[in-house]
Scaffold this active site. Structure first.
Site, PDB file in Angstrom:
ATOM      1  N   ASP A 133      43.201  50.115  47.864  1.00 14.48           N
ATOM      2  CA  ASP A 133      43.787  48.972  47.166  1.00 14.48           C
ATOM      3  C   ASP A 133      44.997  49.436  46.360  1.00 14.48           C
ATOM      4  O   ASP A 133      44.979  50.499  45.737  1.00 14.48           O
ATOM      5  CB  ASP A 133      42.742  48.335  46.250  1.00 14.48           C
ATOM      6  CG  ASP A 133      43.139  46.941  45.801  1.00 14.48           C
ATOM      7  OD1 ASP A 133      42.506  45.972  46.263  1.00 14.48           O
ATOM      8  OD2 ASP A 133      44.088  46.810  44.993  1.00 14.48           O
ATOM      9  N   ILE A 134      46.034  48.609  46.336  1.00 14.06           N
ATOM     10  CA  ILE A 134      47.265  48.976  45.631  1.00 14.06           C
ATOM     11  C   ILE A 134      47.073  48.940  44.116  1.00 14.06           C
ATOM     12  O   ILE A 134      47.833  49.569  43.377  1.00 14.06           O
ATOM     13  CB  ILE A 134      48.420  48.026  46.079  1.00 14.06           C
ATOM     14  CG1 ILE A 134      49.779  48.666  45.847  1.00 14.06           C
ATOM     15  CG2 ILE A 134      48.333  46.675  45.396  1.00 14.06           C
ATOM     16  CD1 ILE A 134      50.926  47.935  46.526  1.00 14.06           C
ATOM     17  N   ASN A 143      35.744  38.256  47.935  1.00 12.85           N
ATOM     18  CA  ASN A 143      36.113  36.984  47.311  1.00 12.85           C
ATOM     19  C   ASN A 143      36.374  35.961  48.400  1.00 12.85           C
ATOM     20  O   ASN A 143      37.124  36.216  49.338  1.00 12.85           O
ATOM     21  CB  ASN A 143      37.364  37.173  46.441  1.00 12.85           C
ATOM     22  CG  ASN A 143      37.080  37.992  45.205  1.00 12.85           C
ATOM     23  OD1 ASN A 143      36.085  37.762  44.535  1.00 12.85           O
ATOM     24  ND2 ASN A 143      37.925  38.959  44.917  1.00 12.85           N
ATOM     25  N   GLU A 184      42.905  36.151  46.792  1.00  6.29           N
ATOM     26  CA  GLU A 184      44.373  36.182  46.752  1.00  6.29           C
ATOM     27  C   GLU A 184      44.985  36.314  48.143  1.00  6.29           C
ATOM     28  O   GLU A 184      46.035  35.747  48.413  1.00  6.29           O
ATOM     29  CB  GLU A 184      44.854  37.366  45.903  1.00  6.29           C
ATOM     30  CG  GLU A 184      44.558  37.233  44.426  1.00  6.29           C
ATOM     31  CD  GLU A 184      44.970  38.497  43.661  1.00  6.29           C
ATOM     32  OE1 GLU A 184      45.640  39.362  44.254  1.00  6.29           O
ATOM     33  OE2 GLU A 184      44.609  38.586  42.482  1.00  6.29           O
ATOM     34  N   VAL A 185      44.355  37.115  48.973  1.00  8.55           N
ATOM     35  CA  VAL A 185      44.942  37.399  50.288  1.00  8.55           C
ATOM     36  C   VAL A 185      44.110  36.687  51.358  1.00  8.55           C
ATOM     37  O   VAL A 185      42.910  36.953  51.494  1.00  8.55           O
ATOM     38  CB  VAL A 185      44.986  38.916  50.563  1.00  8.55           C
ATOM     39  CG1 VAL A 185      45.591  39.189  51.928  1.00  8.55           C
ATOM     40  CG2 VAL A 185      45.790  39.628  49.467  1.00  8.55           C
ATOM     41  N   HIS A 225      38.482  40.200  53.764  1.00  7.99           N
ATOM     42  CA  HIS A 225      38.419  41.618  53.400  1.00  7.99           C
ATOM     43  C   HIS A 225      37.217  41.854  52.508  1.00  7.99           C
ATOM     44  O   HIS A 225      36.777  40.973  51.773  1.00  7.99           O
ATOM     45  CB  HIS A 225      39.688  42.071  52.702  1.00  7.99           C
ATOM     46  CG  HIS A 225      40.110  41.213  51.541  1.00  7.99           C
ATOM     47  ND1 HIS A 225      40.759  40.012  51.718  1.00  7.99           N
ATOM     48  CD2 HIS A 225      39.972  41.363  50.205  1.00  7.99           C
ATOM     49  CE1 HIS A 225      41.007  39.462  50.538  1.00  7.99           C
ATOM     50  NE2 HIS A 225      40.527  40.261  49.597  1.00  7.99           N
ATOM     51  N   HIS A 271      35.943  44.535  49.551  1.00  8.28           N
ATOM     52  CA  HIS A 271      36.281  45.603  48.615  1.00  8.28           C
ATOM     53  C   HIS A 271      35.113  46.590  48.571  1.00  8.28           C
ATOM     54  O   HIS A 271      33.947  46.169  48.500  1.00  8.28           O
ATOM     55  CB  HIS A 271      36.459  45.056  47.196  1.00  8.28           C
ATOM     56  CG  HIS A 271      37.546  44.036  47.030  1.00  8.28           C
ATOM     57  ND1 HIS A 271      38.723  44.310  46.385  1.00  8.28           N
ATOM     58  CD2 HIS A 271      37.621  42.741  47.409  1.00  8.28           C
ATOM     59  CE1 HIS A 271      39.476  43.220  46.360  1.00  8.28           C
ATOM     60  NE2 HIS A 271      38.830  42.249  46.972  1.00  8.28           N
TER      61      HIS A 271
HETATM   62  P1  5GP Z   1      41.275  39.377  46.678  1.00 13.72           P
HETATM   63  O1  5GP Z   1      41.545  38.856  45.298  1.00 13.72           O
HETATM   64  O2  5GP Z   1      41.991  38.542  47.722  1.00 13.72           O
HETATM   65  O3  5GP Z   1      39.819  39.559  46.964  1.00 13.72           O
HETATM   66  O4  5GP Z   1      41.844  40.845  46.708  1.00 13.72           O
HETATM   67  C1  5GP Z   1      43.094  41.180  47.212  1.00 13.72           C
HETATM   68  C2  5GP Z   1      43.315  42.639  46.916  1.00 13.72           C
HETATM   69  O5  5GP Z   1      44.421  43.092  47.647  1.00 13.72           O
HETATM   70  C3  5GP Z   1      43.625  42.930  45.438  1.00 13.72           C
HETATM   71  O6  5GP Z   1      42.664  43.854  44.916  1.00 13.72           O
HETATM   72  C4  5GP Z   1      45.032  43.543  45.484  1.00 13.72           C
HETATM   73  O7  5GP Z   1      45.223  44.590  44.541  1.00 13.72           O
HETATM   74  C5  5GP Z   1      45.142  44.017  46.919  1.00 13.72           C
HETATM   75  N1  5GP Z   1      46.491  44.015  47.446  1.00 13.72           N
HETATM   76  C6  5GP Z   1      47.402  43.019  47.371  1.00 13.72           C
HETATM   77  N2  5GP Z   1      48.534  43.356  47.982  1.00 13.72           N
HETATM   78  C7  5GP Z   1      48.343  44.607  48.479  1.00 13.72           C
HETATM   79  C8  5GP Z   1      49.170  45.490  49.240  1.00 13.72           C
HETATM   80  O8  5GP Z   1      50.302  45.208  49.579  1.00 13.72           O
HETATM   81  N3  5GP Z   1      48.630  46.693  49.573  1.00 13.72           N
HETATM   82  C9  5GP Z   1      47.357  47.043  49.200  1.00 13.72           C
HETATM   83  N4  5GP Z   1      46.940  48.241  49.586  1.00 13.72           N
HETATM   84  N5  5GP Z   1      46.557  46.228  48.501  1.00 13.72           N
HETATM   85  C10 5GP Z   1      47.043  45.023  48.142  1.00 13.72           C
END
Ligand code: 5GP
Length: 126
Positions: free
Chosen positions: A39-40, A97, A105-106, A110, A112
């Protein structure tokens, strides 16, 4: 069609772009069904994301639309990644999520993987 209230799959989402290697990621595992990368913005000493290679918006979409081979392959990859990262003996947490209330968010399904220290209680309740 996705089964959730989320918009249809957007092939321009950031994880689709990572899958196509259009943007870089610190990849830790790849097989026929999954890609795993750091994760970034890590929320634990180890914070890795595992994504299916197929175009699924969410966990609900994946569960409803993916083939059995994709589902088995994906979840085996999640466990294999955690093991390869040395997290199996000390333990780890997986989290996905799903949708608005979870703050997804994405819009590419996915999971984690968190680990590397005792992680405390599962969730904070207001
Ligand atoms: P969500 O909130 O959708 O469950 O988690 C999305 C995750 O993707 C977040 O923890 C965020 O830090 C990670 N993320 C967003 N953009 C990028 C990216 O460009 N590269 C990587 N490696 N992680 C990302």
């Amino acid at each position: 069609m996705p089964v959730t209230g989320l918009p249809p799959y957007d092939p321009a989402n950031i994880f689709a772009r990572i899958l196509r290697r259009e943007i870089p990621a610190k990849v830790v595992h790849e097989d026929d069904f999954a890609l795993a990368f750091h994760d970034i913005n890590p929320q634990a000493p180890v914070h890795v994301l595992v994504i299916p290679k197929g175009a699924y918006v969410s966990q609900a979409d994946f569960a409803a639309q993916a083939s059995e081979a994709e589902i088995v392959g994906f979840w085996r990859a999640v466990a294999a990644v955690a093991k390869a990262l040395g997290l199996e003996a000390p333990g780890y947490r997986t989290l996905s999520n799903m949708g608005l209330d979870a703050g997804q968010e994405v819009p590419h399904f996915h999971v984690h993987i968190f680990g590397g220290k005792p992680l405390g209680r599962m969730i904070a309740v207001d």
